[in-house]
Design a protein around this motif. Structure first.
Motif, mmCIF file in Angstrom:
data_model
loop_
_atom_site.group_PDB
_atom_site.id
_atom_site.type_symbol
_atom_site.label_atom_id
_atom_site.label_comp_id
_atom_site.label_asym_id
_atom_site.label_seq_id
_atom_site.Cartn_x
_atom_site.Cartn_y
_atom_site.Cartn_z
ATOM 1 N N THR A 197 -12.116 -0.868 2.981
ATOM 2 C CA THR A 197 -12.433 -0.197 4.246
ATOM 3 C C THR A 197 -13.324 1.023 4.060
ATOM 4 O OG1 THR A 197 -10.402 -0.975 5.265
ATOM 5 C CG2 THR A 197 -11.394 0.993 6.227
ATOM 6 N N TYR A 249 -1.153 4.487 -6.440
ATOM 7 C CA TYR A 249 -2.358 5.318 -6.581
ATOM 8 C C TYR A 249 -2.099 6.439 -7.586
ATOM 9 C CZ TYR A 249 -3.669 2.404 -2.757
ATOM 10 O OH TYR A 249 -3.948 1.281 -2.004
ATOM 11 N N GLU A 282 -7.886 -6.081 -9.506
ATOM 12 C CA GLU A 282 -8.668 -5.348 -8.502
ATOM 13 C C GLU A 282 -8.994 -3.964 -9.045
ATOM 14 O OE1 GLU A 282 -6.555 -4.271 -4.930
ATOM 15 O OE2 GLU A 282 -4.644 -4.403 -5.984
ATOM 16 N N VAL A 284 -8.213 -6.136 3.933
ATOM 17 C CA VAL A 284 -8.720 -6.650 5.210
ATOM 18 C C VAL A 284 -10.223 -6.918 5.077
ATOM 19 C CG1 VAL A 284 -9.005 -6.130 7.680
ATOM 20 C CG2 VAL A 284 -6.920 -5.408 6.481
ATOM 21 N N THR A 285 -10.910 -6.056 4.325
ATOM 22 C CA THR A 285 -12.349 -6.254 4.096
ATOM 23 C C THR A 285 -12.571 -7.525 3.277
ATOM 24 O OG1 THR A 285 -12.403 -3.849 3.921
ATOM 25 C CG2 THR A 285 -14.450 -5.011 3.456
ATOM 26 N N LYS A 289 0.881 -1.170 0.000
ATOM 27 C CA LYS A 289 0.000 0.000 0.000
ATOM 28 C C LYS A 289 0.916 1.217 0.000
ATOM 29 C CE LYS A 289 -4.333 1.398 2.163
ATOM 30 N NZ LYS A 289 -5.170 1.499 0.974
HETATM 31 C C1 PLP Z 1 -5.726 -1.054 -4.180
HETATM 32 C C2 PLP Z 1 -6.611 -1.452 -3.063
HETATM 33 N N1 PLP Z 1 -7.144 -2.682 -3.067
HETATM 34 C C3 PLP Z 1 -7.936 -3.111 -2.067
HETATM 35 C C4 PLP Z 1 -8.235 -2.307 -0.994
HETATM 36 C C5 PLP Z 1 -9.107 -2.819 0.123
HETATM 37 O O1 PLP Z 1 -8.324 -3.018 1.266
HETATM 38 P P1 PLP Z 1 -8.983 -2.932 2.723
HETATM 39 O O2 PLP Z 1 -10.147 -3.821 2.714
HETATM 40 O O3 PLP Z 1 -7.907 -3.393 3.644
HETATM 41 O O4 PLP Z 1 -9.339 -1.511 2.921
HETATM 42 C C6 PLP Z 1 -7.718 -1.013 -0.947
HETATM 43 C C7 PLP Z 1 -8.069 -0.118 0.164
HETATM 44 O O5 PLP Z 1 -7.356 0.112 1.043
HETATM 45 C C8 PLP Z 1 -6.870 -0.579 -1.986
HETATM 46 O O6 PLP Z 1 -6.338 0.644 -1.964
#
Ligand code: PLP
Length: 373
Positions: free
Chosen positions: A312, A210, A241, A269-270, A205
């Motif tokens: 999230t 981004y 994704e 995490v979600t 991350k």
């Molecule tokens: C690229 C990307 N994929 C997936 C997610 C989902 O991750 P999470 O469920 O941990 O927020 C996020 C969000 O944070 C993201 O930025």
């Protein structure tokens, strides 16, 4: 990378000019995601050879930075996103913060940044929530979004891991992203651009991922779509994704299909929580490479009956349409709310997050108890 001693006390230096009650209520009335910030932030600094120091909860303020700070030039940074939820009794809880701590550590390792220990991570986010407990909304679906950030502050134009690094946690009250779970978003399938490549930073991350997704996101908007879906960079075949969410498909037989964590996808995490809840329901969950052609054919013949994104910020976002240069496919609407897996899993997950349902996996952690009386 350096490991930490599990000591993690953050000294609190209270904000002497916090927002007034009225300012806070106004700011929290209908906050735009990530535009409103609370009165405090956590901060710690790291120096090569010395490790982490100066752990503090301080008044939110701009952070003066040298124009040669490495992060500004080479994007050596990693961040996280998690939420604190106010329960009906007034207590405040974090949702799976250990998972975010572990992911931040993995992202830092990939970015050659010093690792923040789980103890420091938890102390920092807890410290901010405690200091800014008045900023945790109590309206339905609202929460306090926490944004931990690790970044290279050393003034240096050498392309090498920085010797000075900051760890920050800011907090933003956020409203319910999705008030009507039956509303779906149109998704632009990016053909010319990829988000991540094998061996790259897709699994971390980090801001650069981004930055690279903004142009395709703009392209999506120009085609009337709210989000971008990326295909794999190697074969340009498999769905990976969205720019900020993971993808989940529901088959007509009730089973679940989702791209595997191939190394180029962020391990949401979600996503993990939803797959766990769906497995708990007895559903078969397949995590594997999923070709775009399989999704399109599945939608056309009715084998795939639902597509949704999860993360999230928005928790669950049903997908209504998949669009690209050469196709435009509607995801059929399901009969009634009860049939929608997206809606039912959103309800089950948020019930745990807000303490309305049992938490069989021990995902929630109380950080502020209910007020007495
Ligand atoms: C690229 C990307 N994929 C997936 C997610 C989902 O991750 P999470 O469920 O941990 O927020 C996020 C969000 O944070 C993201 O930025």
């Amino acid at each position: 990378m350096e490991t930490q001693a599990p000591t993690a006390s953050f000294t609190v230096i209270p904000n002497r000019r916090p927002a007034t009650d009225e300012e806070r209520w106004l700011a929290m009335e209908d906050p735009v995601f990530g535009k409103v910030f609370t009165d405090h932030m956590a901060r710690a600094t790291w120096r090569e050879g010395e490790g982490w120091a100066d752990r503090r909860i301080v008044p939110l303020a701009p952070i003066p930075m040298h124009p040669g700070a490495a992060v500004l030039h080479y994007a050596q940074q990693a961040f996280e996103g998690l939420k604190a939820y106010r329960w009906e009794d007034g207590s405040i809880h974090l949702f799976r913060p250990e998972a975010n701590a572990a992911r931040l550590a993995a992202s830092c390792a990939r970015l050659a940044l010093p690792t923040v220990s789980e103890a420091d991570f938890l102390a920092a986010v807890t410290g901010v929530v405690e200091a800014d407990r008045n900023w945790v909304p109590s309206t339905a679906g609202a929460s306090l979004y926490l944004r931990p950030l690790v970044m290279a502050t050393e003034p240096s134009l050498l392309v090498q891991p920085a010797a000075e690094v900051d760890f920050l946690v800011t907090a933003s009250p956020v409203g319910a992203y999705l008030s009507d779970g039956t509303q779906g978003v149109s998704i632009w399938v990016s053909r010319g651009y990829h988000r991540a490549n094998p061996g790259g930073t897709g699994e971390a991350k980090t801001g650069g991922n981004y930055a690279a997704s903004m142009l395709p996101q703009k392209e999506a908007k120009e085609h009337g779509c709210g989000q971008v879906l990326f295909l794999d960079a190697k074969e340009d075949t498999y769905v990976e994704e969205l720019g900020g969410m993971n993808l989940i498909a529901v088959r007509a037989d009730g089973s679940i299909l989702t791209p595997r964590l191939s190394g180029t996808i962020l391990a949401g995490v979600t996503r993990d929580s939803i797959l766990t809840l769906l497995r708990d329901e007895g559903r078969a969950v397949e995590e594997r490479d999923v070709a775009l052609a399989e999704i399109i054919a599945g939608l056309e013949i009715g084998e795939i009956v639902e597509l949704f994104a999860c993360g999230t910020a928005a928790v669950v976002t049903p997908i209504a349409r998949l669009v690209s240069d050469d196709f435009d496919i509607a995801v059929p609407e399901r009969d009634g709310d009860d049939a929608s897996v997206a809606r039912s899993v959103l309800e089950r997950l948020t019930a745990i997050q807000y303490g309305r349902a049992e938490d069989p996996h021990g995902w929630t952690t109380e950080v502020v108890p209910a007020p007495e009386g």
